[in-house]
Design an enzyme around this catalytic site. Sequence first.
Site, PDB file in Angstrom:
ATOM      1  N   LYS A 291       0.831  -1.198   0.000  1.00  0.00           N
ATOM      2  CA  LYS A 291       0.000   0.000   0.000  1.00  0.00           C
ATOM      3  C   LYS A 291       0.874   1.260   0.000  1.00  0.00           C
ATOM      4  CE  LYS A 291      -3.821  -1.904   2.778  1.00  0.00           C
ATOM      5  NZ  LYS A 291      -4.951  -1.638   1.867  1.00  0.00           N
ATOM      6  N   ARG A 365     -10.638 -11.220   1.492  1.00  0.00           N
ATOM      7  CA  ARG A 365     -11.541 -12.216   0.904  1.00  0.00           C
ATOM      8  C   ARG A 365     -10.924 -13.612   0.938  1.00  0.00           C
ATOM      9  NH1 ARG A 365     -11.601  -8.763  -4.452  1.00  0.00           N
ATOM     10  NH2 ARG A 365     -11.314  -7.226  -2.793  1.00  0.00           N
TER      11      ARG A 365
END
Length: 516
Positions: A291, A365
Site C-alpha cells: 500500500k 476475501r
Amino acid sequence: MLHLRRAIPIAVRTNTCRFFSASQAKLNARKGLVLGVYEKDGEDSNPHLTDTAVAFDGTVSGKLSEVLKISGPPLKKGGNRIFYGLHEDFPCVALVGLGKKDAGVCGAESWDTCKENIRAAVSSGCRLLQDLELAHVEVDSCGDAQSSAEGAILGLFQYDQLKSKKKTKVTTRLHGSGDMEAWHKGVLYGEGQNLARLLMEAPANYITPTVFANTIEEQMAPYTDRVKVHKRGQAWIEEQEMGAFLSVSKGSDEPPVFLELHYNGCPDHTQAPLLLVGKGVTFDSGGISLKPPSGMDAMRADMGGAATVCASIVTAAALKLPVNIIGLAPLCENMPSGKATKPGDVVRAKNGKTIQVDNTDAEGRLILADALCYAHTFNPRAIVNAATLTGAMDVALGSAATGVFTNSDWLWQQLHKASVVTGDRVWRMPLFQHYTKQVTHSPLADLNNIGKYSRSGGACTAAAFLKEFVTARHWAHLDIAGVMSNKDEVPYLRKGMSGRPTRTLVEFAAGLTSQV
C-alpha cells in the site's frame, strides 16, 4: 480542578462563553447532571422540558425554567448550555437540545430520529461535564433510557491508554425513576461498541493476532458457563487445509490464530446457531502489493470485522440473549517478506477451489473464504460476515451506512430492521451474476481474487468472490470499510475508529430470539 471565587448564585455556559459560580469549587468531587429539552412548538414561548427535567425543576422552585428563558435563544437540536448553582447536589447542570418531541422513524433516513437525537444530545452533555473534570454524572432518560445510556457511554469513550495525560474517567447513572432495565441494556450496547473501538484503535504492535485472541478470551471469562473459546494455532489451520488463509499469514513473523467462540444462550441445544464471521487482519501492509505509506497506519483497524463480531458476542453473553451464536475470526497480519505470497501465485481454499492471487492487497476475501467454508460445518441458521473489505465500499457509501450483500431477503429485512433501531445503518448492494463472471474469469485457477476489471465495482466483485464459498440459504456479507472510522459524521462518537456496526449486530441477534 477549578478554583473560583463566589459569584452570582446561578450562572450559565452557552457554547464557549462561561460565567462561573461558587458551586464550581471542587467539581470533580461532586456530581453533574444532564437534562433534556425539546424544541418549542409554534408560538409557545415556554421551554418544553422532559419529564425528568420537569421533576428536577420542581425541586429547585422553577429556577431551571426561569434561567433557561433568560439565557439566550431557545435550545435547538444538538445545542447545549451549562447552568451552575441550581442544586446543592449538582453544581453543574447541562441542558441539551433534543429536537422535536414527536420525532420518530424516518423512512428517508432509515433510522429512528428520536433515538439518534437522544444519543447525540446526551453525549454532548456528558462531554461538557467531562471537560469540567466531573467524575460522576447522572443522566436524564429523555424518554428512552437505552438510547440515553448509549449516548453517554459512546460519547465519553476516548482511546488514551498510551498517553501520559488522560481524560477524566466518568461514571454515569440514570437520574430519577426511569427504566433501569433499558438503561442497563444501553450501557451494555455502548460498552460492546467501545470494546470494538478499543481493539481497532490500538497500535498493531499492541494488538497482534495472539493478543487479540487473548483479549477476547479475557472478556469472555465472566461467562464461562455459556461461552467456550477456542484459539486454534497454525497446525490446526493446516489440518483444516485453509490454504487461502495461510497464504496471507505466511509473510509475517506473527503466527496466525483462528479464533472460535461458542455462545450457548438457548437451553434448546437443537436450535441452529447464528454464525458470525469477522475478518481479522491486525495489520494490512498490502503484502507484496504494498500500500502507499500515506494513511497506512489506519490499517491497524483492518481487523474491524473481527472486532465487531467478537464484541457483539461478548455483548450477547452479557445480555444473556436466548440465542446460540458461533463466532469465527481468522486472525493474521498481511506483510511483505521473502515468504510472502507473490502476485500471480495460485492457492487452494478449504473447499478445494483454486484462487489466482493477482493482488496480495485483496487479502481479506482470502481469509474469509476459508472461514466461510468452515462455518458451514455447523449447519447454521444464517451466516453473517463482517469485514473492512474494500476501499470501493467507502467510495460508494462513505460513512453513511454499511454495505450489505445478501442472498436472502429475510436476512436483509432482519438486518435493516435492527439498523433502524440502532441508527447504525445498513444499505443493500447487488449480488448480480454480472460480478460473478468477473471473478470466475482466471487463466490459471478457478477464481481470481480481484476480478477481470479490478477498478470497476470493486465492492461488488469482492462480494461475488465470497459468494463462491457459500452454500447456505441465508448469508450476508457486511462491507464495513466505509464506516471503519469517524471524523465528525456521527456526533456521539469522537474522532477515531468507530466500532461500527457492533450495536446493529447485537440488535440483529436479539431480534432473532423472536423468530421461529
